[in-house]
Design an enzyme around this catalytic site. Structure first.
Site, PDB file in Angstrom:
ATOM      1  N   HIS A  60       1.161  -9.182   4.551  1.00  0.00           N
ATOM      2  CA  HIS A  60       0.030  -8.240   4.582  1.00  0.00           C
ATOM      3  C   HIS A  60      -0.658  -8.303   3.218  1.00  0.00           C
ATOM      4  O   HIS A  60      -0.442  -7.458   2.354  1.00  0.00           O
ATOM      5  CB  HIS A  60       0.535  -6.828   4.903  1.00  0.00           C
ATOM      6  CG  HIS A  60      -0.545  -5.872   5.334  1.00  0.00           C
ATOM      7  ND1 HIS A  60      -0.527  -5.198   6.531  1.00  0.00           N
ATOM      8  CD2 HIS A  60      -1.696  -5.486   4.731  1.00  0.00           C
ATOM      9  CE1 HIS A  60      -1.606  -4.427   6.640  1.00  0.00           C
ATOM     10  NE2 HIS A  60      -2.331  -4.591   5.563  1.00  0.00           N
ATOM     11  N   TYR A  70      -6.446   7.818   4.925  1.00  0.00           N
ATOM     12  CA  TYR A  70      -6.428   7.489   6.353  1.00  0.00           C
ATOM     13  C   TYR A  70      -5.299   8.196   7.104  1.00  0.00           C
ATOM     14  O   TYR A  70      -5.237   8.147   8.317  1.00  0.00           O
ATOM     15  CB  TYR A  70      -6.203   5.993   6.543  1.00  0.00           C
ATOM     16  CG  TYR A  70      -7.425   5.105   6.449  1.00  0.00           C
ATOM     17  CD1 TYR A  70      -8.201   4.841   7.580  1.00  0.00           C
ATOM     18  CD2 TYR A  70      -7.791   4.513   5.244  1.00  0.00           C
ATOM     19  CE1 TYR A  70      -9.299   4.003   7.510  1.00  0.00           C
ATOM     20  CE2 TYR A  70      -8.899   3.670   5.166  1.00  0.00           C
ATOM     21  CZ  TYR A  70      -9.639   3.419   6.303  1.00  0.00           C
ATOM     22  OH  TYR A  70     -10.726   2.590   6.235  1.00  0.00           O
ATOM     23  N   GLU A  83      -4.381  -9.863   9.514  1.00  0.00           N
ATOM     24  CA  GLU A  83      -5.801 -10.055   9.210  1.00  0.00           C
ATOM     25  C   GLU A  83      -6.145 -11.320   8.423  1.00  0.00           C
ATOM     26  O   GLU A  83      -6.473 -11.276   7.231  1.00  0.00           O
ATOM     27  CB  GLU A  83      -6.344  -8.839   8.465  1.00  0.00           C
ATOM     28  CG  GLU A  83      -6.228  -7.550   9.250  1.00  0.00           C
ATOM     29  CD  GLU A  83      -7.064  -6.426   8.664  1.00  0.00           C
ATOM     30  OE1 GLU A  83      -7.445  -6.521   7.493  1.00  0.00           O
ATOM     31  OE2 GLU A  83      -7.360  -5.476   9.399  1.00  0.00           O
ATOM     32  N   TRP A 115      -6.992  -0.806  -0.871  1.00  0.00           N
ATOM     33  CA  TRP A 115      -7.282  -2.010  -1.676  1.00  0.00           C
ATOM     34  C   TRP A 115      -8.544  -1.849  -2.509  1.00  0.00           C
ATOM     35  O   TRP A 115      -8.629  -2.332  -3.623  1.00  0.00           O
ATOM     36  CB  TRP A 115      -7.456  -3.238  -0.762  1.00  0.00           C
ATOM     37  CG  TRP A 115      -6.309  -3.420   0.166  1.00  0.00           C
ATOM     38  CD1 TRP A 115      -6.266  -3.040   1.490  1.00  0.00           C
ATOM     39  CD2 TRP A 115      -5.028  -3.996  -0.119  1.00  0.00           C
ATOM     40  NE1 TRP A 115      -5.025  -3.359   2.028  1.00  0.00           N
ATOM     41  CE2 TRP A 115      -4.258  -3.944   1.063  1.00  0.00           C
ATOM     42  CE3 TRP A 115      -4.466  -4.571  -1.273  1.00  0.00           C
ATOM     43  CZ2 TRP A 115      -2.948  -4.433   1.141  1.00  0.00           C
ATOM     44  CZ3 TRP A 115      -3.168  -5.055  -1.192  1.00  0.00           C
ATOM     45  CH2 TRP A 115      -2.428  -4.986  -0.006  1.00  0.00           C
ATOM     46  N   GLU A 173      -3.986  -1.454  14.322  1.00  0.00           N
ATOM     47  CA  GLU A 173      -4.608  -0.550  13.347  1.00  0.00           C
ATOM     48  C   GLU A 173      -5.913  -0.046  13.914  1.00  0.00           C
ATOM     49  O   GLU A 173      -6.711  -0.826  14.455  1.00  0.00           O
ATOM     50  CB  GLU A 173      -4.952  -1.260  12.020  1.00  0.00           C
ATOM     51  CG  GLU A 173      -3.797  -1.492  11.105  1.00  0.00           C
ATOM     52  CD  GLU A 173      -4.219  -2.166   9.792  1.00  0.00           C
ATOM     53  OE1 GLU A 173      -5.351  -1.952   9.310  1.00  0.00           O
ATOM     54  OE2 GLU A 173      -3.385  -2.918   9.265  1.00  0.00           O
ATOM     55  N   GLN A 182       0.802  -1.224   0.000  1.00  0.00           N
ATOM     56  CA  GLN A 182       0.000   0.000   0.000  1.00  0.00           C
ATOM     57  C   GLN A 182       0.837   1.279   0.000  1.00  0.00           C
ATOM     58  O   GLN A 182       0.299   2.360  -0.213  1.00  0.00           O
ATOM     59  CB  GLN A 182      -0.941  -0.004   1.208  1.00  0.00           C
ATOM     60  CG  GLN A 182      -2.004  -1.077   1.089  1.00  0.00           C
ATOM     61  CD  GLN A 182      -2.884  -1.149   2.325  1.00  0.00           C
ATOM     62  OE1 GLN A 182      -2.567  -1.848   3.268  1.00  0.00           O
ATOM     63  NE2 GLN A 182      -3.992  -0.420   2.325  1.00  0.00           N
ATOM     64  N   ASN A 225      -6.500  -5.288  15.051  1.00  0.00           N
ATOM     65  CA  ASN A 225      -6.956  -4.190  14.207  1.00  0.00           C
ATOM     66  C   ASN A 225      -8.436  -4.025  14.480  1.00  0.00           C
ATOM     67  O   ASN A 225      -9.180  -5.015  14.523  1.00  0.00           O
ATOM     68  CB  ASN A 225      -6.758  -4.506  12.723  1.00  0.00           C
ATOM     69  CG  ASN A 225      -5.295  -4.570  12.327  1.00  0.00           C
ATOM     70  OD1 ASN A 225      -4.413  -4.299  13.154  1.00  0.00           O
ATOM     71  ND2 ASN A 225      -5.028  -4.918  11.084  1.00  0.00           N
TER      72      ASN A 225
END
Ligand code: FCB
Length: 467
Positions: free
Chosen positions: A115, A437, A160, A429, A375, A18, A297
């Site tokens: 990730h 953010y 995640e 994504w 997160e 990202q 998260n």
């Protein structure tokens, strides 16, 4: 007034795919996202926030804004372009430079190994449904532990597990874009938990002087009507699928009867069965004892209404307000609840959900050791306004969550740190560059960074430990 303790960590989070850009440069191997995004043609992850070249700027910003820790992920395919076998030295050296720059700026790196970016060579052969990927992950992890042992003290295996599985196999929003296959989702979660366990055991066998854990996205599932047993059971089923299955695997190393009963009920709806090797449980049990912490998260909670109809998951890929429906056959329907606000992407803003989840872990898994919020943050369409970026709604969001976090600490939970997602604006994504953010605004044309109002606010929180 309660304050966070002096050693409480305030950090900013990022992820390789990202923020780095340079997705097909410097010897990096392909990931499934490269082709998927190209085929979609909506946006590309290149150059994203160009962290590959801009990391000295971002780490200097951390230093200047009293951000003492950064979450970074290593792109597996920069190290092993094919997932295993041949090593790309340029990739290995890149992360050495990044970690050294972290320490130069007194910023502690917290490093995630996976990730969302399995190398395409392994992804295309079944990703974590294939044992080959599990073994390759363990080897890649061992390589990183040894290579970076003098620079990295805090490790996370996966970021995640449930979102990966549901987006790949139920919602179909991540490649390979399969829908409604609960069996594959469960099987791949199990695969990732075995890979996690192997990595943890390898780390501990070497007696490195650092720490290791895993990151789960934990969204609290409430029944819409808590007096309706059908809603209560629907919420329970969604919780088991998304949370409890993974919490059992993490903290117990096996699945409880309650978890297995519900998982079996759900996979049978798919005419599937959940199968695993008893040897997996042995290694998972060992890792459950050796884990040092849980990364949690947390963005939102869900209110669930019982649903017996057919699967109906609609989305237009952007997740913007009003574009998404989630009704999972035999599980439940996610609904809005009066009085609970949502973000521009319809994520429910319910900070008590974070508190409730932490207290539940403390009660249900008393051996949990420690939690980091790895997160939390708010997607927002920031207005650049000549560099005076007023993101007050984001400040409100973070503030409320930090207040509930303090309450959990006051009520006895061992929470050691909090990372804002995200440090600077990064590629999203589902939304590319329109959902921001960051504490720092990124002008994607010039790659200049600008502190938002939230960056100044967060600096004060980090310095005073008061919220
Ligand atoms: C989480 C992901 C992270 C980011 C945020 C908004 O699910 O871990 O990469 O996209 O959502």
């Amino acid at each position: 007034m309660m304050k966070f303790s002096e050693d409480f960590v305030f950090g900013g989070a990022t992820a390789a795919y990202q923020c780095e850009g340079s997705t097909r440069a410097y010897g990096k191997g392909k990931v499934a996202w490269d082709d998927y995004l190209e085929k979609q043609g909506r946006f590309s992850a290149d150059p994203a926030s160009d962290f590959y070249h801009k990391y000295p700027v971002d780490l200097k910003l951390c230093k200047d804004f009293s951000i003492k820790a950064i979450r970074i992920s290593i792109a597996w395919s920069r190290i092993f372009p094919e997932g295993k076998g041949k090593i790309n030295q340029e990739g290995v050296d890149f992360y050495h430079r990044v970690f050294q720059e972290c320490h130069k700026n007194d910023v502690e790196p917290y490093v995630t190994l996976h990730h969302f970016d399995t190398p395409d060579a392994l992804h295309s052969r079944g990703d974590f449904l294939n044992r080959e990927t599990i073994d390759a992950f363990a080897k890649y992890a061992e390589f990183c532990f040894e290579e970076y042992k003098d620079e990295v003290t805090y490790w996370f295996t996966f970021n995640e597990v449930w979102p990966i599985a549901t987006n790949q196999y139920i919602e179909g929003t991540f490649p390979p874009c399969i829908t409604y296959d609960i069996t594959k989702a469960v099987q791949s979660m199990h695969g990732m938990m075995v890979a996690h366990a192997k990595a943890v055991c390898a780390y501990k066998a070497h007696n490195y002087k650092g720490y290791i854990g895993i990151i789960h996205s934990l969204e609290t599932k409430y029944p819409l009507n808590e007096n309706d047993p059908k809603d209560v059971y629907a919420a329970k089923k969604e919780d088991v699928l998304a949370n409890q299955f993974l919490l059992d695997a993490t903290f117990l190393g096996y699945y409880t009867d309650e978890t297995l009963n519900i998982i079996n009920e759900l996979v049978h709806l798919n005419n599937g069965t959940f199968e695993y090797d008893p040897a997996d449980i042995e290694i998972m049990k060992k890792a459950a004892k050796e884990n040092d912490y849980l990364g949690m998260n947390h963005y939102q909670s869900h209110f669930i209404k019982a649903y017996d109809g057919e699967n109906e998951i609609h989305h237009n890929g952007t997740g913007e307000k009003g574009t998404k429906k989630f009704k999972l056959k035999g599980v439940g329907e996610r609904v809005f609840k009066e009085g609970i606000p949502t973000t521009d992407w319809d994520w429910l803003i319910y900070p008590q959900g974070m508190y409730d989840m932490i207290m539940r872990i403390k009660k249900q898994y008393p051996n949990y050791k420690a939690i980091y919020i790895t997160e939390n943050g708010m997607g927002y369409k920031d207005d650049f306004n000549n560099g005076n970026i007023d993101d007050s709604p984001r400040i409100d969001y973070i503030k409320q969550h930090l207040q509930w976090l303090l309450k959990s600490i006051e009520d006895g939970a061992n929470v050691k740190g909090y990372f804002v997602w995200s440090l600077m604006d990064v590629f999203s994504w589902s939304n590319g560059y329109n959902k921001r953010y960051g504490l720092f605004y990124v002008d994607y044309n010039t790659q200049e960074r600008y502190p938002k109002k939230s960056a100044y606010w967060f600096k004060r929180v980090s310095e005073t430990k008061e919220v």
